[in-house]
Design a protein around this motif. Structure first.
Motif, mmCIF file in Angstrom:
data_model
loop_
_atom_site.group_PDB
_atom_site.id
_atom_site.type_symbol
_atom_site.label_atom_id
_atom_site.label_comp_id
_atom_site.label_asym_id
_atom_site.label_seq_id
_atom_site.Cartn_x
_atom_site.Cartn_y
_atom_site.Cartn_z
ATOM 1 N N CYS A 62 0.832 -1.204 0.000
ATOM 2 C CA CYS A 62 0.000 0.000 0.000
ATOM 3 C C CYS A 62 0.869 1.257 0.000
ATOM 4 C CB CYS A 62 -0.932 -0.012 1.209
ATOM 5 S SG CYS A 62 -2.038 1.414 1.315
ATOM 6 N N GLU A 63 1.878 1.279 0.868
ATOM 7 C CA GLU A 63 2.753 2.448 0.952
ATOM 8 C C GLU A 63 3.530 2.664 -0.342
ATOM 9 O OE1 GLU A 63 6.617 4.131 3.501
ATOM 10 O OE2 GLU A 63 5.594 2.287 4.125
ATOM 11 N N GLU A 64 4.090 1.581 -0.891
ATOM 12 C CA GLU A 64 4.909 1.723 -2.102
ATOM 13 C C GLU A 64 4.059 2.087 -3.321
ATOM 14 O OE1 GLU A 64 7.881 2.027 -1.723
ATOM 15 O OE2 GLU A 64 8.241 1.046 0.199
ATOM 16 N N LEU A 65 2.820 1.598 -3.370
ATOM 17 C CA LEU A 65 1.922 2.029 -4.438
ATOM 18 C C LEU A 65 1.698 3.529 -4.371
ATOM 19 C CD1 LEU A 65 -0.795 -0.799 -4.505
ATOM 20 C CD2 LEU A 65 0.658 -0.094 -6.412
ATOM 21 N N GLY A 66 1.550 4.047 -3.151
ATOM 22 C CA GLY A 66 1.390 5.487 -2.988
ATOM 23 C C GLY A 66 2.601 6.259 -3.485
ATOM 24 N N ASP A 67 3.804 5.745 -3.194
ATOM 25 C CA ASP A 67 5.023 6.416 -3.645
ATOM 26 C C ASP A 67 5.119 6.417 -5.167
ATOM 27 O OD1 ASP A 67 5.728 6.878 -1.043
ATOM 28 O OD2 ASP A 67 7.160 5.230 -0.905
ATOM 29 N N VAL A 68 4.757 5.279 -5.796
ATOM 30 C CA VAL A 68 4.795 5.213 -7.256
ATOM 31 C C VAL A 68 3.770 6.166 -7.863
ATOM 32 C CG1 VAL A 68 4.344 3.728 -9.245
ATOM 33 C CG2 VAL A 68 5.709 2.872 -7.346
ATOM 34 N N LEU A 69 2.553 6.179 -7.305
ATOM 35 C CA LEU A 69 1.516 7.084 -7.812
ATOM 36 C C LEU A 69 1.943 8.538 -7.667
ATOM 37 C CD1 LEU A 69 -1.702 5.319 -6.473
ATOM 38 C CD2 LEU A 69 -1.066 5.648 -8.861
ATOM 39 N N MET A 70 2.580 8.868 -6.546
ATOM 40 C CA MET A 70 3.049 10.232 -6.349
ATOM 41 C C MET A 70 4.035 10.632 -7.435
ATOM 42 S SD MET A 70 5.734 12.274 -5.251
ATOM 43 C CE MET A 70 6.788 11.168 -4.311
ATOM 44 N N ASN A 71 4.952 9.717 -7.766
ATOM 45 C CA ASN A 71 5.933 10.023 -8.809
ATOM 46 C C ASN A 71 5.263 10.182 -10.171
ATOM 47 O OD1 ASN A 71 9.139 9.745 -8.303
ATOM 48 N ND2 ASN A 71 7.986 8.733 -6.678
ATOM 49 N N LEU A 72 4.272 9.366 -10.457
ATOM 50 C CA LEU A 72 3.560 9.476 -11.729
ATOM 51 C C LEU A 72 2.809 10.804 -11.818
ATOM 52 C CD1 LEU A 72 2.126 5.845 -12.035
ATOM 53 C CD2 LEU A 72 4.130 6.799 -13.185
ATOM 54 N N LEU A 73 2.119 11.168 -10.739
ATOM 55 C CA LEU A 73 1.371 12.422 -10.754
ATOM 56 C C LEU A 73 2.304 13.625 -10.778
ATOM 57 C CD1 LEU A 73 -1.618 11.697 -8.341
ATOM 58 C CD2 LEU A 73 -1.504 11.548 -10.820
ATOM 59 N N PHE A 74 3.497 13.483 -10.208
ATOM 60 C CA PHE A 74 4.488 14.559 -10.258
ATOM 61 C C PHE A 74 4.840 14.856 -11.725
ATOM 62 C CE2 PHE A 74 7.819 16.195 -7.065
ATOM 63 C CZ PHE A 74 7.857 17.432 -7.684
ATOM 64 N N GLN A 75 4.951 13.809 -12.531
ATOM 65 C CA GLN A 75 5.229 13.999 -13.954
ATOM 66 C C GLN A 75 4.085 14.759 -14.630
ATOM 67 O OE1 GLN A 75 7.840 13.496 -15.733
ATOM 68 N NE2 GLN A 75 9.085 11.870 -14.824
ATOM 69 N N VAL A 76 2.859 14.482 -14.211
ATOM 70 C CA VAL A 76 1.705 15.188 -14.767
ATOM 71 C C VAL A 76 1.766 16.666 -14.404
ATOM 72 C CG1 VAL A 76 -0.815 15.365 -14.725
ATOM 73 C CG2 VAL A 76 0.274 13.115 -14.738
ATOM 74 N N VAL A 77 2.143 16.974 -13.171
ATOM 75 C CA VAL A 77 2.254 18.367 -12.740
ATOM 76 C C VAL A 77 3.312 19.097 -13.558
ATOM 77 C CG1 VAL A 77 2.956 19.861 -10.818
ATOM 78 C CG2 VAL A 77 1.389 17.949 -10.413
ATOM 79 N N VAL A 78 4.459 18.454 -13.758
ATOM 80 C CA VAL A 78 5.519 19.065 -14.560
ATOM 81 C C VAL A 78 5.042 19.300 -15.994
ATOM 82 C CG1 VAL A 78 7.819 18.699 -15.536
ATOM 83 C CG2 VAL A 78 7.381 18.141 -13.134
ATOM 84 N N ALA A 79 4.341 18.327 -16.556
ATOM 85 C CA ALA A 79 3.820 18.483 -17.914
ATOM 86 C C ALA A 79 2.826 19.626 -17.988
ATOM 87 C CB ALA A 79 3.168 17.181 -18.380
#
Length: 278
Positions: A62-79
């Motif tokens: 659960c925790e690591e899924l959250g970390d991966v999702l955060m990194n993916l959404l960070f890319q969306v913010v940068v885009a």
């Protein structure tokens, strides 16, 4: 009174937090991140998620899924900052693709087996690209995969057009052949030849995993890594309890403890490994 804003547990909340961290008065570290730096962090987070999945610990998964999702959404913010696309564009694209590529579920196409689904998938992908296929069936294999995963992907792609062994026994024969060539290379004392034959042997071993119709080579090697780690930790801990250390123990003593670790493993199963330190 605590003025910390409350964020409901949604993707929109995480996006809002990331945008706040990227603001001029936000976090210096987050503001410094780029698409390339985030890419490196994502590789590490995915590795930690795979480790949690291997260990089967729901809390860690659960925790690591959250970390991966955060990194993916960070890319969306940068885009979004670059005016390229938004989260809505990502959702729209993947939802349309999932519906489009599952004609057997959302349309009139028929596919009763996983193999038929894979064939239909390829037909749909070809239509998406105007009917023009790639120059090589290997073109669709990402170069960013690990060498182990890419070897398996290359072999699967070649197999789809009939370039494959008819059964696993052919791969076993190939592995034996590569072992013989590796022995010859060692006898020749030619380092370049040894390296080449080692690579060929690894490639052949990866090929054998496809015939199991089970775990991928990467997952099998992760399992072997964990087994080695569990056994070696037992050796270390047993020596430490006896006031010894691996560096000073004799090869015979180390081998004895290694065999003992294997016996205990057969009786009790692999020992749980500690979670990695964050």
């Amino acid at each position: 009174m605590d003025n910390t804003p409350e964020y409901p547990p949604t993707a929109d909340s995480l996006l809002a937090i990331l945008r706040r961290l990227r603001a001029p008065d936000g976090c210096p570290w987050d503001r410094r991140q780029t698409r390339d730096s985030l890419k490196r962090h994502l590789v590490g987070e995915v590795a930690e998620l795979l480790d949690a999945l291997d260990r089967g610990c729901p809390a860690d998964i659960c925790e690591e899924l959250g970390d991966v999702l955060m990194n993916l959404l960070f890319q969306v913010v940068v885009a979004g900052e670059r005016g390229e696309f938004s989260m809505e564009d990502v959702w729209r694209g993947i939802i349309a693709k999932m519906i489009r590529r599952h004609e057997h579920v959302f349309g009139s196409a028929r596919a009763e087996t996983p193999e038929e689904v894979a064939g239909l998938w390829q037909q749909i992908k070809a239509r998406e690209h105007g009917g023009a296929g790639p120059e090589s069936v290997l073109d669709r294999v990402p170069r960013s995969l690990s060498a182990l995963d890419r070897a398996a992907a290359l072999q699967r792609a070649a197999s789809e057009v009939g370039f494959d062994w008819p059964e696993a026994s052919g791969v076993m024969t190939k592995i034996e052949e590569e072992c013989g060539e590796l022995r010859q290379a060692f006898d020749s004392r030619d380092p370049a030849a040894v390296d080449e034959e080692l690579g060929d042997l690894l490639f052949a071993a990866v090929n054998l995993t496809r015939f199991r119709k089970g775990e991928e080579a990467e997952a099998l090697l992760r399992s072997a890594n964990r087994k080695f780690e569990s056994r070696f930790r037992y050796v270390e801990q047993t020596l430490k309890a006896a006031g010894e250390a691996p560096q000073t123990a004799s090869p015979e003593r180390l081998e004895e403890l290694w065999r003992e670790a294997k016996r205990r493993e057969r009786q009790n199963g692999p020992a749980d490994l500690p979670s990695p330190v964050k």
